[in-house]
Scaffold this motif. Structure first.
Motif, PDB file in Angstrom:
ATOM      1  N   HIS A 277       0.847  -1.190   0.000  1.00 55.79           N
ATOM      2  CA  HIS A 277       0.000   0.000   0.000  1.00 55.79           C
ATOM      3  C   HIS A 277       0.885   1.244   0.000  1.00 55.79           C
ATOM      4  CE1 HIS A 277      -3.566  -2.442   1.733  1.00 55.79           C
ATOM      5  NE2 HIS A 277      -3.682  -2.296   0.430  1.00 55.79           N
ATOM      6  N   ASP A 278       0.308   2.374  -0.359  1.00 54.20           N
ATOM      7  CA  ASP A 278       1.084   3.606  -0.524  1.00 54.20           C
ATOM      8  C   ASP A 278       1.968   3.929   0.667  1.00 54.20           C
ATOM      9  OD1 ASP A 278       0.078   3.938  -3.060  1.00 54.20           O
ATOM     10  OD2 ASP A 278      -1.428   5.417  -2.474  1.00 54.20           O
ATOM     11  N   LYS A 279       1.427   3.842   1.873  1.00 53.91           N
ATOM     12  CA  LYS A 279       2.206   4.204   3.058  1.00 53.91           C
ATOM     13  C   LYS A 279       3.235   3.146   3.443  1.00 53.91           C
ATOM     14  CE  LYS A 279      -1.168   7.373   5.031  1.00 53.91           C
ATOM     15  NZ  LYS A 279      -2.060   7.658   6.169  1.00 53.91           N
TER      16      LYS A 279
ATOM     17  N   PRO B 143      -2.737  -1.182   7.685  1.00 47.57           N
ATOM     18  CA  PRO B 143      -3.957  -1.504   8.432  1.00 47.57           C
ATOM     19  C   PRO B 143      -4.671  -0.277   9.011  1.00 47.57           C
ATOM     20  CG  PRO B 143      -2.046  -1.947   9.780  1.00 47.57           C
ATOM     21  CD  PRO B 143      -1.526  -1.533   8.426  1.00 47.57           C
ATOM     22  N   LEU B 144      -4.051   0.885   8.909  1.00 54.23           N
ATOM     23  CA  LEU B 144      -4.630   2.082   9.518  1.00 54.23           C
ATOM     24  C   LEU B 144      -5.311   3.002   8.513  1.00 54.23           C
ATOM     25  CD1 LEU B 144      -1.744   2.884  12.019  1.00 54.23           C
ATOM     26  CD2 LEU B 144      -3.841   1.573  12.412  1.00 54.23           C
ATOM     27  N   THR B 145      -5.277   2.641   7.236  1.00 49.53           N
ATOM     28  CA  THR B 145      -5.907   3.467   6.209  1.00 49.53           C
ATOM     29  C   THR B 145      -6.924   2.625   5.449  1.00 49.53           C
ATOM     30  OG1 THR B 145      -3.865   4.729   5.943  1.00 49.53           O
ATOM     31  CG2 THR B 145      -5.475   4.905   4.169  1.00 49.53           C
TER      32      THR B 145
END
Length: 137
Positions: free
Chosen positions: A8-10, A81-83
């Motif tokens: 994922h991006d982050k 997991p936070l976005t």
């Protein structure tokens, strides 16, 4: 062994550092990745990577197709997991396919390091065991 690399991006910087750190192991295998992740791994970790579409545009499904056709042997997917992800159903389907087809999948750095070190030590006998069991059925 065919290995999928997804982030994922982050988490892209994390998978780049991982790819650089384990260049000597990864370079011995066929690598596949989704869009930007694949481009960055090729450019920044100097690894040959077959690129699919980005995840939200179908890249996760393209990798899932390889899993379903027994053409993918390992998945490293650094998830954020936070976005919230707009293509969460595709991600869930990909992880389900890994479970159905007994494909080892790492969704974080800790598990990815365990898997890549086992791969480097040739401790991946699970594939031979699965093949043997299928032939006996």
């Amino acid at each position: 062994m065919n290995i999928a690399l997804i982030a994922h991006d982050k988490k892209k910087d994390d998978i780049i550092r991982f790819s650089q750190k384990y260049h000597s192991v990864l370079s011995k295998h066929e690598l596949f990745a989704t869009g930007t992740t694949g481009m960055r791994i090729a450019d920044e970790a100097d690894l040959k990577v077959t690129r699919f579409q980005s995840g939200p545009l179908g890249g996760d499904q393209q990798i899932g197709s390889k899993i379903a056709n027994e053409e993918m042997h390992m998945v490293v997917f650094f998830r954020d997991p936070l976005t919230a992800q707009p293509h969460e159903p595709d991600i869930s389907a990909l992880l389900r396919l890994c479970d159905v087809h007994q494909i080892p999948v790492a969704t974080n750095l800790a598990m990815a390091e365990i898997m890549i070190q086992a791969l480097d030590h040739k401790d991946f006998e699970w594939k031979n065991i699965i093949e043997k069991n299928r032939k006996q059925e």
